[in-house]
Design an enzyme around this catalytic site. Structure first.
Site, PDB file in Angstrom:
ATOM      1  N   GLY A  11      -1.590  10.449   8.176  1.00 40.03           N
ATOM      2  CA  GLY A  11      -3.030  10.740   8.160  1.00 40.03           C
ATOM      3  C   GLY A  11      -3.604  10.448   9.535  1.00 40.03           C
ATOM      4  O   GLY A  11      -3.258   9.447  10.147  1.00 40.03           O
ATOM      5  N   ARG A  76       2.577  15.745   7.668  1.00 39.38           N
ATOM      6  CA  ARG A  76       3.543  14.959   6.896  1.00 39.38           C
ATOM      7  C   ARG A  76       4.785  15.838   6.805  1.00 39.38           C
ATOM      8  O   ARG A  76       4.707  16.999   6.422  1.00 39.38           O
ATOM      9  CB  ARG A  76       2.951  14.619   5.533  1.00 39.38           C
ATOM     10  CG  ARG A  76       1.732  13.687   5.686  1.00 39.38           C
ATOM     11  CD  ARG A  76       1.534  12.791   4.522  1.00 39.38           C
ATOM     12  NE  ARG A  76       0.662  11.666   4.841  1.00 39.38           N
ATOM     13  CZ  ARG A  76      -0.674  11.697   4.746  1.00 39.38           C
ATOM     14  NH1 ARG A  76      -1.284  12.790   4.338  1.00 39.38           N
ATOM     15  NH2 ARG A  76      -1.385  10.638   5.043  1.00 39.38           N
ATOM     16  N   GLY A 106       1.220   5.442  10.805  1.00 38.89           N
ATOM     17  CA  GLY A 106       1.271   4.294   9.905  1.00 38.89           C
ATOM     18  C   GLY A 106       2.695   3.904   9.544  1.00 38.89           C
ATOM     19  O   GLY A 106       3.665   4.248  10.246  1.00 38.89           O
ATOM     20  N   ASP A 107       2.799   3.238   8.448  1.00 38.02           N
ATOM     21  CA  ASP A 107       4.050   2.681   7.966  1.00 38.02           C
ATOM     22  C   ASP A 107       5.179   3.730   7.871  1.00 38.02           C
ATOM     23  O   ASP A 107       6.289   3.527   8.360  1.00 38.02           O
ATOM     24  CB  ASP A 107       3.684   2.037   6.612  1.00 38.02           C
ATOM     25  CG  ASP A 107       4.843   1.806   5.718  1.00 38.02           C
ATOM     26  OD1 ASP A 107       5.565   0.860   5.997  1.00 38.02           O
ATOM     27  OD2 ASP A 107       5.010   2.573   4.762  1.00 38.02           O
ATOM     28  N   THR A 129      -3.612   4.169  11.657  1.00 42.87           N
ATOM     29  CA  THR A 129      -3.950   4.474  10.262  1.00 42.87           C
ATOM     30  C   THR A 129      -5.232   3.747   9.900  1.00 42.87           C
ATOM     31  O   THR A 129      -5.422   2.598  10.328  1.00 42.87           O
ATOM     32  CB  THR A 129      -2.832   4.071   9.274  1.00 42.87           C
ATOM     33  OG1 THR A 129      -3.352   4.134   7.937  1.00 42.87           O
ATOM     34  CG2 THR A 129      -2.323   2.650   9.503  1.00 42.87           C
ATOM     35  N   ASP A 131      -5.865   2.657   7.049  1.00 40.47           N
ATOM     36  CA  ASP A 131      -5.649   1.839   5.846  1.00 40.47           C
ATOM     37  C   ASP A 131      -5.509   0.331   6.095  1.00 40.47           C
ATOM     38  O   ASP A 131      -5.688  -0.460   5.187  1.00 40.47           O
ATOM     39  CB  ASP A 131      -4.389   2.321   5.100  1.00 40.47           C
ATOM     40  CG  ASP A 131      -4.530   3.746   4.607  1.00 40.47           C
ATOM     41  OD1 ASP A 131      -5.669   4.238   4.550  1.00 40.47           O
ATOM     42  OD2 ASP A 131      -3.505   4.367   4.270  1.00 40.47           O
ATOM     43  N   ASP A 133      -2.804  -1.253   6.475  1.00 38.40           N
ATOM     44  CA  ASP A 133      -1.758  -1.706   5.547  1.00 38.40           C
ATOM     45  C   ASP A 133      -0.471  -2.131   6.251  1.00 38.40           C
ATOM     46  O   ASP A 133       0.591  -2.186   5.633  1.00 38.40           O
ATOM     47  CB  ASP A 133      -1.456  -0.606   4.514  1.00 38.40           C
ATOM     48  CG  ASP A 133      -1.025   0.697   5.159  1.00 38.40           C
ATOM     49  OD1 ASP A 133      -1.128   0.828   6.394  1.00 38.40           O
ATOM     50  OD2 ASP A 133      -0.588   1.600   4.429  1.00 38.40           O
ATOM     51  N   GLY A 174      -7.847   3.921   1.615  1.00 34.17           N
ATOM     52  CA  GLY A 174      -7.008   2.749   1.906  1.00 34.17           C
ATOM     53  C   GLY A 174      -5.646   2.813   1.245  1.00 34.17           C
ATOM     54  O   GLY A 174      -4.864   1.879   1.344  1.00 34.17           O
ATOM     55  N   ARG A 175      -5.392   3.891   0.532  1.00 32.84           N
ATOM     56  CA  ARG A 175      -4.133   4.054  -0.214  1.00 32.84           C
ATOM     57  C   ARG A 175      -3.894   2.819  -1.084  1.00 32.84           C
ATOM     58  O   ARG A 175      -4.735   2.514  -1.913  1.00 32.84           O
ATOM     59  CB  ARG A 175      -2.982   4.306   0.759  1.00 32.84           C
ATOM     60  CG  ARG A 175      -1.818   5.030   0.099  1.00 32.84           C
ATOM     61  CD  ARG A 175      -0.783   5.454   1.091  1.00 32.84           C
ATOM     62  NE  ARG A 175      -1.079   6.769   1.654  1.00 32.84           N
ATOM     63  CZ  ARG A 175      -0.267   7.413   2.453  1.00 32.84           C
ATOM     64  NH1 ARG A 175       0.874   6.885   2.810  1.00 32.84           N
ATOM     65  NH2 ARG A 175      -0.587   8.600   2.899  1.00 32.84           N
TER      66      ARG A 175
HETATM   67  P1  ADP Z   1       1.783   7.106   7.543  1.00 37.10           P
HETATM   68  O1  ADP Z   1       2.567   7.151   8.794  1.00 37.10           O
HETATM   69  O2  ADP Z   1       0.308   7.215   7.787  1.00 37.10           O
HETATM   70  O3  ADP Z   1       2.165   5.960   6.626  1.00 37.10           O
HETATM   71  P2  ADP Z   1       3.286   8.906   5.854  1.00 37.10           P
HETATM   72  O4  ADP Z   1       3.765   7.849   4.911  1.00 37.10           O
HETATM   73  O5  ADP Z   1       2.820  10.200   5.283  1.00 37.10           O
HETATM   74  O6  ADP Z   1       2.069   8.436   6.737  1.00 37.10           O
HETATM   75  O7  ADP Z   1       4.459   9.166   6.888  1.00 37.10           O
HETATM   76  C1  ADP Z   1       4.292  10.075   7.947  1.00 37.10           C
HETATM   77  C2  ADP Z   1       5.574  10.759   8.248  1.00 37.10           C
HETATM   78  O8  ADP Z   1       6.557   9.806   8.671  1.00 37.10           O
HETATM   79  C3  ADP Z   1       6.243  11.455   7.078  1.00 37.10           C
HETATM   80  O9  ADP Z   1       5.699  12.711   6.828  1.00 37.10           O
HETATM   81  C4  ADP Z   1       7.686  11.564   7.562  1.00 37.10           C
HETATM   82  O10 ADP Z   1       7.816  12.609   8.502  1.00 37.10           O
HETATM   83  C5  ADP Z   1       7.858  10.252   8.308  1.00 37.10           C
HETATM   84  N1  ADP Z   1       8.479   9.262   7.431  1.00 37.10           N
HETATM   85  C6  ADP Z   1       7.935   8.617   6.373  1.00 37.10           C
HETATM   86  N2  ADP Z   1       8.826   7.798   5.774  1.00 37.10           N
HETATM   87  C7  ADP Z   1       9.982   7.927   6.475  1.00 37.10           C
HETATM   88  C8  ADP Z   1      11.275   7.343   6.364  1.00 37.10           C
HETATM   89  N3  ADP Z   1      11.574   6.466   5.405  1.00 37.10           N
HETATM   90  N4  ADP Z   1      12.211   7.718   7.272  1.00 37.10           N
HETATM   91  C9  ADP Z   1      11.931   8.597   8.250  1.00 37.10           C
HETATM   92  N5  ADP Z   1      10.712   9.182   8.401  1.00 37.10           N
HETATM   93  C10 ADP Z   1       9.754   8.861   7.545  1.00 37.10           C
HETATM   94  O1  F6P Z   2      -3.182   6.984   5.033  1.00 31.14           O
HETATM   95  C1  F6P Z   2      -4.456   7.446   5.345  1.00 31.14           C
HETATM   96  C2  F6P Z   2      -5.076   8.107   4.146  1.00 31.14           C
HETATM   97  O2  F6P Z   2      -6.337   8.607   4.531  1.00 31.14           O
HETATM   98  C3  F6P Z   2      -5.211   7.228   2.904  1.00 31.14           C
HETATM   99  O3  F6P Z   2      -6.329   6.378   3.006  1.00 31.14           O
HETATM  100  C4  F6P Z   2      -5.326   8.267   1.840  1.00 31.14           C
HETATM  101  O4  F6P Z   2      -4.858   7.794   0.592  1.00 31.14           O
HETATM  102  C5  F6P Z   2      -4.408   9.354   2.316  1.00 31.14           C
HETATM  103  O5  F6P Z   2      -4.288   9.191   3.715  1.00 31.14           O
HETATM  104  C6  F6P Z   2      -4.901  10.740   2.028  1.00 31.14           C
HETATM  105  O6  F6P Z   2      -3.918  11.629   2.401  1.00 31.14           O
HETATM  106  P1  F6P Z   2      -4.103  13.207   2.496  1.00 31.14           P
HETATM  107  O7  F6P Z   2      -4.471  13.515   3.905  1.00 31.14           O
HETATM  108  O8  F6P Z   2      -2.759  13.724   2.153  1.00 31.14           O
HETATM  109  O9  F6P Z   2      -5.166  13.600   1.526  1.00 31.14           O
END
Ligand code: ADP
Ligand code: F6P
Length: 353
Positions: A11, A76, A106-107, A129, A131, A133, A174-175
């Site tokens: 995000g 994503r 983010g994570d 991010t 969030d 988190d 904030g997920r």
């Molecule tokens: P955020 O980085 O905000 O937590 P996502 O969880 O959607 O958002 O992760 C963003 C991108 O990071 C994912 O679309 C994917 O490309 C990559 N990603 C997420 N988890 C993994 C993982 N376990 N291993 C490798 N890449 C990952």
């Molecule tokens: O991780 C950031 C965030 O905005 C969260 O707060 C929310 O749950 C999620 O992304 C929304 O994701 P999307 O862009 O897929 O609607």
């Protein structure tokens, strides 16, 4: 001249552009060249190499620091979880003579960066991010802006709530993390806050608290709900409750802020026996698409500079954070293992009245 790359992923968050500007400025100062990767890890799949790599020399990056969103765009990319895709991406970067990558996200994005490190591509993560988190850091990039957007929204809502004697449910993002909700409630004098970390909660317990506020003469109670809290709610049959009131709702539909307000209205009574007019607002994407606050933009600058400095010294496998006003870097594996404490005392005090 050595070359580094930067991408934004997950995000978007306010401050991502500011970080890219700082990265470009520092790289320029150190005589390094910078490429931007389009749409996060998607741009590393090798599907569209002419478009996926963007020159991020100073003239392209200098004027974006105060902009909302991310100019590099984000995505994503589920494919990137596959080890063979990660190995190809690391090779693609090497083929382009890139010697290090900065991942702003983010994570999930940090897991992607960690994987690239394992495939021999040094990465530095910047926690982008809203969030908040990521436990290893006191703040993530965009969190301060998101809280400020929510505080503005709640202040405006409380003004009109006061004018009309109406309680209000405000859902914030904030997920699975309740920090935006908790900070917003603390900063606005909101009377009720629901966070996922508070664990199991019931609709009836909130209705009782709202009724208690009404009985004390407070008709404009604000109930701040972190979006992840709906999953922690004890089962409640929305259909069975609202259907007899002629509300349009279908079996199995989940709880939402709108329905929650409608249910609370029918579970509470004003002193004259009428229903309180409970209303709802979902603050939503205005939190993500806002311009960064000074605090976020300044953190972005320092984080960007530190990330480039690390790569310039040949150091990868790190993430940048900020705690007690100080920016620092940390081992990526250690950072991802950190677990967040929840400020239960603040949570309990807000909800105690
Ligand atoms: P955020 O980085 O905000 O937590 P996502 O969880 O959607 O958002 O992760 C963003 C991108 O990071 C994912 O679309 C994917 O490309 C990559 N990603 C997420 N988890 C993994 C993982 N376990 N291993 C490798 N890449 C990952
Ligand atoms: O991780 C950031 C965030 O905005 C969260 O707060 C929310 O749950 C999620 O992304 C929304 O994701 P999307 O862009 O897929 O609607």
């Amino acid at each position: 001249m050595s070359k580094i790359a930067v991408l934004t992923s997950g995000g978007d968050s306010p401050g991502m552009n500011a970080a890219v500007t700082a990265i470009a400025r520092c790289a320029n100062m150190l005589g390094m060249s910078l490429v931007g990767v389009d749409r996060g890890f998607n741009g590393l799949l090798g599907k569209n190499p002419e478009k996926d790599f963007i020159d991020m020399s100073l003239e392209n990056a200098l004027d974006i620091a105060d902009m909302a969103g991310t100019q590099l765009r984000t995505a994503r990319c589920l494919e990137f979880k596959q080890p063979e895709v990660q190995a190809k991406a690391a090779q693609l970067l090497r083929d382009l003579d890139v010697r290090g990558l900065i991942v702003i996200g983010g994570d999930g994005s940090f897991h992607g960066a960690q994987a690239l490190c394992h495939h021999g591509m040094p990465c530095v993560g910047i926690p982008g991010t809203i969030d908040n988190d990521l436990a290893y850091t006191g703040m993530t990039l965009g969190y301060d802006t998101a809280v400020n957007v929510c505080v503005d929204a709640v202040r405006n809502i409380r003004a009109t709530s006061r004018s009309h004697d109406r309680p209000h449910v405000v859902e914030v993002m904030g997920r699975h993390c309740g920090d935006i909700a908790l900070q917003t409630a603390m900063a606005t004098g909101s009377e009720i806050v629901i966070c996922p970390e508070g664990k199991r909660w019931t609709v009836d317990s909130i209705a009782r608290r709202l009724q208690s506020q009404i009985d004390q003469g407070n008709y404009r109670t604000t109930i701040v709900v972190a979006e992840g809290s709906w999953e922690e709610m004890a089962p409640f049959d929305v259909y069975e409750f609202l259907r007899p009131y002629g509300k349009q709702v279908f079996k199995g539909e989940p709880m939402t802020a709108l329905r929650f307000a409608s249910i609370l209205k029918r579970k509470c009574k004003m002193p004259d026996g009428s229903y309180p007019e409970v209303r709802s607002t979902v603050v939503g994407y205005t939190q993500r698409g806002a311009r960064p606050t000074a605090r976020d933009a300044a953190f972005a600058f320092e984080a960007g500079v530190r990330a480039v400095d690390l790569l310039n010294r040949g150091i990868g496998n790190r993430v940048i954070g900020r705690k007690n006003g100080k920016v620092f870097d940390e081992d990526i594996d250690k950072a991802l293992r950190a677990r967040r404490p929840f400020d239960r005392m603040m949570y309990n005090v807000i909800n105690a009245i």
